[in-house]
Design an enzyme around this catalytic site. Structure first.
Site, mmCIF file in Angstrom:
data_model
loop_
_atom_site.group_PDB
_atom_site.id
_atom_site.type_symbol
_atom_site.label_atom_id
_atom_site.label_comp_id
_atom_site.label_asym_id
_atom_site.label_seq_id
_atom_site.Cartn_x
_atom_site.Cartn_y
_atom_site.Cartn_z
ATOM 1 N N HIS A 43 -7.112 -3.710 -1.386
ATOM 2 C CA HIS A 43 -6.647 -2.609 -2.229
ATOM 3 C C HIS A 43 -7.176 -2.837 -3.646
ATOM 4 C CE1 HIS A 43 -3.093 0.283 -3.235
ATOM 5 N NE2 HIS A 43 -4.066 0.402 -4.130
ATOM 6 N N GLU A 70 -7.780 0.406 0.813
ATOM 7 C CA GLU A 70 -6.697 1.226 0.281
ATOM 8 C C GLU A 70 -6.953 1.548 -1.186
ATOM 9 O OE1 GLU A 70 -2.961 -0.707 2.810
ATOM 10 O OE2 GLU A 70 -3.194 -1.148 0.668
ATOM 11 N N HIS A 190 4.185 -2.369 3.662
ATOM 12 C CA HIS A 190 4.882 -2.670 2.412
ATOM 13 C C HIS A 190 6.193 -3.404 2.702
ATOM 14 C CE1 HIS A 190 4.568 -2.082 -1.957
ATOM 15 N NE2 HIS A 190 5.861 -2.361 -1.925
ATOM 16 N N HIS A 214 1.419 -9.556 1.029
ATOM 17 C CA HIS A 214 2.219 -10.428 0.175
ATOM 18 C C HIS A 214 3.101 -11.375 0.987
ATOM 19 C CE1 HIS A 214 4.340 -11.600 -3.498
ATOM 20 N NE2 HIS A 214 5.442 -11.536 -2.785
#
Length: 237
Positions: A43, A70, A190, A214
């Site tokens: 991203h 992304e 996410h 993450h």
């Protein structure tokens, strides 16, 4: 089986902290695929604070699974995608300077813009996905743009699950049922993690792909990257 695409932004963040090439982003991407992940996600943002635009170009020859780029489709981003020709582009409405994505597209307000961008990517043989919240009229709006898939923004599910509220999955289940009726492919991402991914996968019909960065990289600090990738793959079966 739902495919696992690993977002390697955090590897780039760590590399950029010292200004050198440690850790080596290309080697990490190669290893993640070797460990079994079915895709690599990046991203890039305008300030290039983690993934750099040149990283996308350098990664293209070594991503032999599925390359997913992304981002917000501004001119530089569109040019990058058309140059790299990833298997998938995920359109995300993140503002300049945003720490992370915080909302999905308003596909009704941005219908004309999204439709034009998607048509351009389709002309170049690139599959498209639109990042959206699990809201019926927003998903119906996404369908009208001609996108191939949507990516469900799962932060609220993850938050509710962390509080022990499993009913937080319900809007996502209903959204997935609608997507199936509309013949829209379903991705998700996410704040998905080893703690919640199995429950999410088991409740979302025809979930094609998850993009996780993450949490996966953070978990790998304790458990090792090879081990964590395969733990996700096991939970996604």
């Amino acid at each position: 089986m739902t495919k696992l695409s690993v977002n390697i932004n955090k590897i780039a963040t760590l590399r950029n902290a010292r200004g050198g090439n440690v850790p080596d982003l290309l080697k990490v991407a190669t290893d993640i695929q070797k460990y079994g992940a079915q895709g690599i996600t990046i991203h890039p943002r305008p300030d290039e604070r983690h993934i750099r635009y040149q990283d996308a170009r350098d990664l293209r020859p070594i991503v032999h699974t599925e390359f997913n780029i992304e981002g917000n489709p501004q001119h530089n981003f569109i040019d990058l995608v058309l140059q790299c020709k990833p298997e998938q582009v995920t359109l995300v409405p993140d503002a300049v300077g945003a720490i992370t994505s915080s909302a999905g597209w308003d596909t009704i307000k941005n219908y004309a813009y999204l439709t034009e961008v998607i048509q351009e990517f389709h002309r170049n043989g690139i599959r498209t996905s639109i990042f959206v919240d699990p809201i019926f009229n927003i998903i119906e709006g996404a369908k009208k743009t001609g996108t191939d898939r949507i990516e469900l923004y799962t932060e609220e599910f993850a938050h509710q699950f962390s509080l022990g509220n499993t009913t937080g999955i319900e809007p996502y289940v209903k959204a997935a049922i609608l997507c199936n009726e509309l013949h829209l492919g379903i991705n998700a991402g996410h704040d998905l993690s080893l703690d919640n991914i199995k429950f999410f996968k088991e409740n979302i019909p025809n979930l094609l792909e998850v993009s996780i960065g993450h949490a996966l990289i953070s978990e790998a600090l304790y458990l090792g990257l090879d081990n964590v990738v395969n733990m996700y793959l096991h939970k996604l079966k």
